[in-house]
Motif scaffolding. Structure first.
Motif, PDB file in Angstrom:
ATOM      1  N   PHE A 132       0.852  -1.168   0.000  1.00 56.01           N
ATOM      2  CA  PHE A 132       0.000   0.000   0.000  1.00 56.01           C
ATOM      3  C   PHE A 132       0.900   1.234   0.000  1.00 56.01           C
ATOM      4  O   PHE A 132       2.085   1.147   0.306  1.00 56.01           O
ATOM      5  N   ARG A 133       0.310   2.371  -0.299  1.00 52.20           N
ATOM      6  CA  ARG A 133       1.053   3.615  -0.184  1.00 52.20           C
ATOM      7  C   ARG A 133       0.128   4.715   0.290  1.00 52.20           C
ATOM      8  O   ARG A 133      -1.082   4.657   0.087  1.00 52.20           O
ATOM      9  N   GLN A 134       0.737   5.695   0.915  1.00 55.94           N
ATOM     10  CA  GLN A 134      -0.033   6.828   1.412  1.00 55.94           C
ATOM     11  C   GLN A 134       0.770   8.099   1.221  1.00 55.94           C
ATOM     12  O   GLN A 134       1.863   8.242   1.789  1.00 55.94           O
TER      13      GLN A 134
ATOM     14  N   LYS B 167      -3.629  12.159   1.763  1.00 56.50           N
ATOM     15  CA  LYS B 167      -4.437  11.221   0.978  1.00 56.50           C
ATOM     16  C   LYS B 167      -4.679   9.938   1.755  1.00 56.50           C
ATOM     17  O   LYS B 167      -3.973   9.637   2.720  1.00 56.50           O
ATOM     18  N   GLU B 168      -5.669   9.181   1.287  1.00 56.76           N
ATOM     19  CA  GLU B 168      -5.964   7.893   1.890  1.00 56.76           C
ATOM     20  C   GLU B 168      -4.886   6.868   1.506  1.00 56.76           C
ATOM     21  O   GLU B 168      -4.257   6.963   0.448  1.00 56.76           O
ATOM     22  N   ARG B 169      -4.723   5.890   2.381  1.00 54.50           N
ATOM     23  CA  ARG B 169      -3.832   4.788   2.042  1.00 54.50           C
ATOM     24  C   ARG B 169      -4.493   3.957   0.943  1.00 54.50           C
ATOM     25  O   ARG B 169      -5.657   3.580   1.059  1.00 54.50           O
ATOM     26  N   GLU B 170      -3.730   3.658  -0.104  1.00 55.30           N
ATOM     27  CA  GLU B 170      -4.297   2.959  -1.250  1.00 55.30           C
ATOM     28  C   GLU B 170      -3.486   1.706  -1.573  1.00 55.30           C
ATOM     29  O   GLU B 170      -2.265   1.684  -1.407  1.00 55.30           O
TER      30      GLU B 170
ATOM     31  N   ALA C 184       5.338   8.700  -1.895  1.00 57.44           N
ATOM     32  CA  ALA C 184       4.463   8.302  -0.791  1.00 57.44           C
ATOM     33  C   ALA C 184       5.268   7.479   0.199  1.00 57.44           C
ATOM     34  O   ALA C 184       6.392   7.059  -0.079  1.00 57.44           O
TER      35      ALA C 184
ATOM     36  N   TYR D  39       5.421   3.906   1.600  1.00 56.57           N
ATOM     37  CA  TYR D  39       4.985   2.597   1.123  1.00 56.57           C
ATOM     38  C   TYR D  39       4.974   1.612   2.296  1.00 56.57           C
ATOM     39  O   TYR D  39       5.955   1.513   3.039  1.00 56.57           O
ATOM     40  N   TYR D  40       3.855   0.899   2.410  1.00 57.53           N
ATOM     41  CA  TYR D  40       3.663  -0.037   3.507  1.00 57.53           C
ATOM     42  C   TYR D  40       3.487  -1.454   2.981  1.00 57.53           C
ATOM     43  O   TYR D  40       2.758  -1.676   2.012  1.00 57.53           O
TER      44      TYR D  40
ATOM     45  N   LYS E  22      -7.992  -1.855   3.061  1.00 55.41           N
ATOM     46  CA  LYS E  22      -6.915  -1.869   4.048  1.00 55.41           C
ATOM     47  C   LYS E  22      -7.349  -2.490   5.367  1.00 55.41           C
ATOM     48  O   LYS E  22      -6.529  -3.081   6.081  1.00 55.41           O
TER      49      LYS E  22
ATOM     50  N   TRP F 147       0.823  -4.947   9.450  1.00 55.49           N
ATOM     51  CA  TRP F 147       1.412  -3.841   8.695  1.00 55.49           C
ATOM     52  C   TRP F 147       2.854  -3.592   9.143  1.00 55.49           C
ATOM     53  O   TRP F 147       3.183  -3.716  10.321  1.00 55.49           O
TER      54      TRP F 147
END
Length: 121
Positions: free
Chosen positions: A34-36, A40-43, A89, A91-92, A105, A111
């Motif tokens: 994911f990235r944030q 912005k929202e995490r996507e 962003a 990155y997760y 998510k 995470w």
């Protein structure tokens, strides 16, 4: 409890490449990225199920990013090519014990702390 640790983030110019890694401390069926970006929202970026049959990508990264995993090492990778400033962003890495709705998510169980990717124009 599975611990995740990302590595490989950094700063690159547009058009460059980075490879992210995520080391998991134990078995997980699903793994993803994911990235944030700020404000912005995490996507969801990409995801992979252990069976190896299914991989998923966000439309914004298709053809540029490749997700892969080494099951023997419990390690997930994200090869990022042709990077753009909009890829900037945190990155997760995410992991789940079973099958998930990969873009949701809240479905993911574990995470990592995240690794920063910054792409300059």
């Amino acid at each position: 409890q599975v611990l995740l640790e990302e590595s490989g983030g950094g700063s690159v110019q547009a058009g460059g490449s980075l490879r992210l890694s995520c080391q998991a401390s134990g078995y997980t069926y699903s793994m993803g990225w994911f990235r944030q970006a700020p404000g912005k929202e995490r996507e969801g970026v990409a995801a992979f199920y252990r069976a190896g049959v299914s991989t998923f990508y966000a439309d914004s990264v298709k053809g540029r990013f490749t997700i892969s995993r080494d099951n023997a090492k419990n390690t997930l990778y994200l090869q990022m090519n042709s990077l753009k400033p909009e890829d900037t962003a945190m990155y997760y890495c995410a992991a789940a014990r079973g099958v998930v709705r990969w873009t949701q998510k809240n479905d993911w169980d574990y995470w990592g702390p995240g690794t920063q990717v910054t792409v300059s124009s």
